[in-house]
Design a protein around this motif. Structure first.
Motif, PDB file in Angstrom:
ATOM      1  N   ALA A 134      12.056 106.756  93.765  1.00  0.00           N
ATOM      2  CA  ALA A 134      11.303 107.366  92.667  1.00  0.00           C
ATOM      3  C   ALA A 134      11.997 106.988  91.358  1.00  0.00           C
ATOM      4  N   MET A 135      11.503 105.957  90.732  1.00  0.00           N
ATOM      5  CA  MET A 135      12.132 105.462  89.509  1.00  0.00           C
ATOM      6  C   MET A 135      11.082 104.973  88.522  1.00  0.00           C
ATOM      7  N   VAL A 147      11.378 101.787  85.826  1.00  0.00           N
ATOM      8  CA  VAL A 147      10.516 100.622  86.005  1.00  0.00           C
ATOM      9  C   VAL A 147       9.708 100.366  84.743  1.00  0.00           C
ATOM     10  N   GLU A 148       9.199 101.413  84.108  1.00  0.00           N
ATOM     11  CA  GLU A 148       8.436 101.241  82.870  1.00  0.00           C
ATOM     12  C   GLU A 148       9.323 100.696  81.748  1.00  0.00           C
ATOM     13  N   GLU A 149      10.551 101.178  81.679  1.00  0.00           N
ATOM     14  CA  GLU A 149      11.494 100.687  80.668  1.00  0.00           C
ATOM     15  C   GLU A 149      11.828  99.219  80.906  1.00  0.00           C
ATOM     16  N   LEU A 150      12.067  98.865  82.151  1.00  0.00           N
ATOM     17  CA  LEU A 150      12.361  97.477  82.502  1.00  0.00           C
ATOM     18  C   LEU A 150      11.154  96.584  82.219  1.00  0.00           C
ATOM     19  N   ASN A 151       9.973  97.060  82.501  1.00  0.00           N
ATOM     20  CA  ASN A 151       8.752  96.302  82.253  1.00  0.00           C
ATOM     21  C   ASN A 151       8.578  96.026  80.757  1.00  0.00           C
ATOM     22  N   LEU A 206       5.235  94.788  86.396  1.00  0.00           N
ATOM     23  CA  LEU A 206       6.034  95.563  87.335  1.00  0.00           C
ATOM     24  C   LEU A 206       5.567  97.008  87.427  1.00  0.00           C
ATOM     25  N   ALA A 207       5.197  97.609  86.294  1.00  0.00           N
ATOM     26  CA  ALA A 207       4.771  99.008  86.295  1.00  0.00           C
ATOM     27  C   ALA A 207       3.479  99.192  87.083  1.00  0.00           C
ATOM     28  N   ASP A 208       2.521  98.290  86.930  1.00  0.00           N
ATOM     29  CA  ASP A 208       1.269  98.388  87.684  1.00  0.00           C
ATOM     30  C   ASP A 208       1.513  98.212  89.175  1.00  0.00           C
ATOM     31  N   ALA A 209       2.356  97.260  89.541  1.00  0.00           N
ATOM     32  CA  ALA A 209       2.668  97.037  90.951  1.00  0.00           C
ATOM     33  C   ALA A 209       3.373  98.256  91.551  1.00  0.00           C
TER      34      ALA A 209
END
Length: 130
Positions: free
Chosen positions: A39-40, A44-48, A119-122
């Motif tokens: 659960a991250m 993931v959104e920040e990395l995207n 990445l966020a959508d995936a």
């Protein structure tokens, strides 16, 4: 992981972004399949967001000269005045790639159409079933 992404999207050999996008997609798909069960969402959104910024910066550097930058910005629908202001900016590549002009020209939808792996959508699709 960020170091690997930086090496895949290096600023030295920015001739075409499409091969770099393919390598990034392959790496990120594998990374997400391995770590995606955690659960991250925020991470993931920040990395995207960082990765979008990085790709925009590589494209901005690929255009090289102010004349080329202005021409491509105008092709992407930016008015001449704003294209001129962004193209002739003497700030660095990283700063200029975060401006609203470049963000509108190289929007998320355009980058995804060119082959960017969102990445966020995936991650969201992976967690719909849970």
């Amino acid at each position: 992981m960020k170091a690997k992404l930086k090496s895949l999207s290096t600023r030295r050999h920015v001739q075409s972004v499409i091969p770099a996008l393919c390598k990034i997609r392959e790496y990120m798909r594998g990374w997400l399949n391995y770590y995606g069960i955690a659960a991250m969402k925020h991470a993931v959104e920040e990395l995207n967001g960082w990765l979008y910024h990085r790709i925009r910066m590589c494209i901005w550097k690929m255009w090289k000269r102010p004349r080329s930058k202005m021409k491509y910005l105008m092709k992407l629908g930016i008015p001449k005045y704003y294209a001129h202001m962004a193209a002739n900016s003497r700030r660095g590549h990283w700063f200029t790639s975060a401006t609203s002009t470049v963000n509108r020209a190289l929007s998320k939808e355009i980058l995804v159409r060119k082959g960017f792996y969102d990445l966020a959508d995936a991650y969201q699709q992976m967690h719909v079933n849970y």
